[in-house]
Design an enzyme around this catalytic site. Structure first.
Site, PDB file in Angstrom:
ATOM      1  NE  ARG A 111     -32.852  14.426 -11.259  1.00 39.90           N
ATOM      2  CZ  ARG A 111     -33.435  14.428 -10.081  1.00 39.90           C
ATOM      3  NH1 ARG A 111     -33.732  15.569  -9.495  1.00 39.90           N
ATOM      4  NH2 ARG A 111     -33.730  13.307  -9.479  1.00 39.90           N
ATOM      5  CE  LYS A 153     -41.117   5.766   6.509  1.00 38.13           C
ATOM      6  NZ  LYS A 153     -41.975   6.698   5.741  1.00 38.13           N
ATOM      7  N   GLY A 201     -32.192   8.359  -5.063  1.00 40.09           N
ATOM      8  CA  GLY A 201     -31.531   9.654  -4.961  1.00 40.09           C
ATOM      9  C   GLY A 201     -30.355   9.675  -4.001  1.00 40.09           C
ATOM     10  N   GLY A 223     -37.566   7.334  -6.629  1.00 38.72           N
ATOM     11  CA  GLY A 223     -38.873   6.698  -6.517  1.00 38.72           C
ATOM     12  C   GLY A 223     -39.253   5.991  -7.809  1.00 38.72           C
TER      13      GLY A 223
END
Ligand code: AMP
Length: 394
Positions: free
Chosen positions: A35, A201, A351, A374
């Protein structure tokens, strides 16, 4: 089109750049610099143009005073100084006289890094709740605001939405690149277009499925989320992950898109989630009650390969199995190898999938790996992103 850093005259201007320096740090050592490196282009450009560069970022979550020690951005300032070959002055405050004096005495091309924006969360979650006064205060420190933190673009925080409300604003090169690449998955994507979904999920992927199912030719379902689909299709799944409240949703999707949604046909199971555990290769219908499905099997990856080989566009979000443990890495590794060897435009978002690509050394063989998990999902879901919408138009 959003304004970018290139649309502003930067010489002598105090330019606030919101970066994403949310990197893993253990005992003051930065464990992954990806990053930081991704932010260099924008920072270097601002310096080259003669700006006074003021950097802001969050790091981790701050809930107690003790968290402050763990999540100081000091090690980031030190590492950035090395990467930029220019001293980055670290100010251990998020507001106050020391910070203001440091900014007011900056020379062109100087770089200052302000302490973790989430230190402001200790009091009424001022950063995360976009406290108006805080955004206004940070904006008062600069002349121009550049948002280059894609990872938080789906959040309405004082350090992005708040500041941008009060200053001329633009996006940095990292955010510009993310938007350009992710847009190719929504606006006239080249077909055949296949999406691989995995991770734990179903609930997290409903928005993406809704927005992309009519654009994609196939959706390959893997990971823990596959078991709710398999249950919905009438198969026994033993003790695998299952979201009971999503079974009906999966059933309806399978009915409506029978030829589009592809489910695993064999599964690697185990009785415990641990290294060196005994594993079993099971076809559907063979999973025993005390077994947990933890990876897709070799027959499934063969089938998936047929859907991927001649694709022109591939998007992948969520690992195919419990890839953190060796016995359950094969599915994710094999899929990485398959997509790395296609001629398709390949995008990894999320991620965990990005981490798998890095861990297994496929980083350079993927067209685009999103820096935001996200955020990339929210973008692809077509969600309203206020921190991006607020940025000035050209
Ligand atoms: P997500 O955050 O939803 O993208 O999920 C990522 C996590 O899902 C990773 O930590 C994986 O280990 C986990 N995962 C993938 N496949 C399975 C599975 N079959 N059972 C349990 N967890 C899984």
């Amino acid at each position: 089109m959003k304004k970018t850093i290139k649309d502003y005259e930067l010489n002598g201007k105090k330019v606030i750049i919101r970066c994403d320096f949310n990197v893993p740090i253990e005992n003051g050592i930065i464990k992954d610099e990806t990053r930081l490196k991704a932010s260099l282009k924008t920072i270097r450009y601002a310096r080259k143009m003669g700006a006074k560069v003021i950097l802001l970022s969050h790091l981790g979550r701050i809930k107690t005073k003790e968290d402050k020690q763990k999540y100081t951005l000091k090690p980031v300032a030190e590492k950035l100084s090395k990467l930029l070959r220019k001293k980055v002055t670290f100010i251990n405050q998020t507001r106050g006289e020391k910070l203001e004096t440091a900014i007011n005495t900056m020379k062109n091309k100087d770089v200052i890094l302000i302490e973790n924006t989430r230190f402001e969360d200790l009091e009424d979650k001022k950063e995360s709740n976009n406290d108006e006064m805080l955004g206004k205060y940070w904006a008062s420190l600069g002349d121009i605001f550049i948002n280059d933190a894609f990872g938080t673009i789906h959040r309405n925080h004082a350090s992005n939405l708040g500041i941008a409300t009060h200053l001329p604003s633009g996006i940095g090169f990292l955010v510009e690149n993310e938007i350009k690449n992710l847009t190719k998955l929504i606006d006239n994507p080249k077909t055949p277009y296949t999406i691989i979904l995995g991770g734990s999920k179903v609930a997290d992927k409903i928005g993406v499925i809704a927005n992309l199912i009519n654009k994609a030719d196939y959706i390959l379902i893997s990971g823990g989320m596959a078991f709710t689909f398999l249950k919905a299709a009438g198969f026994s799944i033993g003790s695998s992950l299952c979201e009971k409240d999503k079974i009906n949703y999966c059933k309806n999707l399978l009915d409506k898109y029978e030829s589009k949604i592809v489910l695993p046909i064999d599964i690697i199971t185990a009785k415990d989630i641990k290294e060196n555990t005994k594993t079993y290769e099971r076809f559907l219908g063979e999973i025993e009650e005390d077994e947990i499905g933890l990876d897709i099997g070799p027959k499934t990856t063969e089938v998936f390969k047929q859907y991927l080989d001649d694709c022109k566009t591939i998007f992948w979000n969520g690992p195919a199995g419990y890839f953190e443990l060796k016995p359950f890495q094969n599915g994710t590794k094999t899929l990485l190898n398959i997509i790395a060897n296609t001629k398709a435009y390949t995008v990894i978002g999320g991620g965990d999938t990005a981490r798998a690509a890095a861990d297994f050394n496929y980083q350079d063989k993927i067209s685009h790996i999103s820096t935001g998990g996200g955020a990339s999902l929210a973008f692809l879901e077509g969600k309203k992103l206020e921190a991006l919408d607020i940025i000035d138009e050209k």
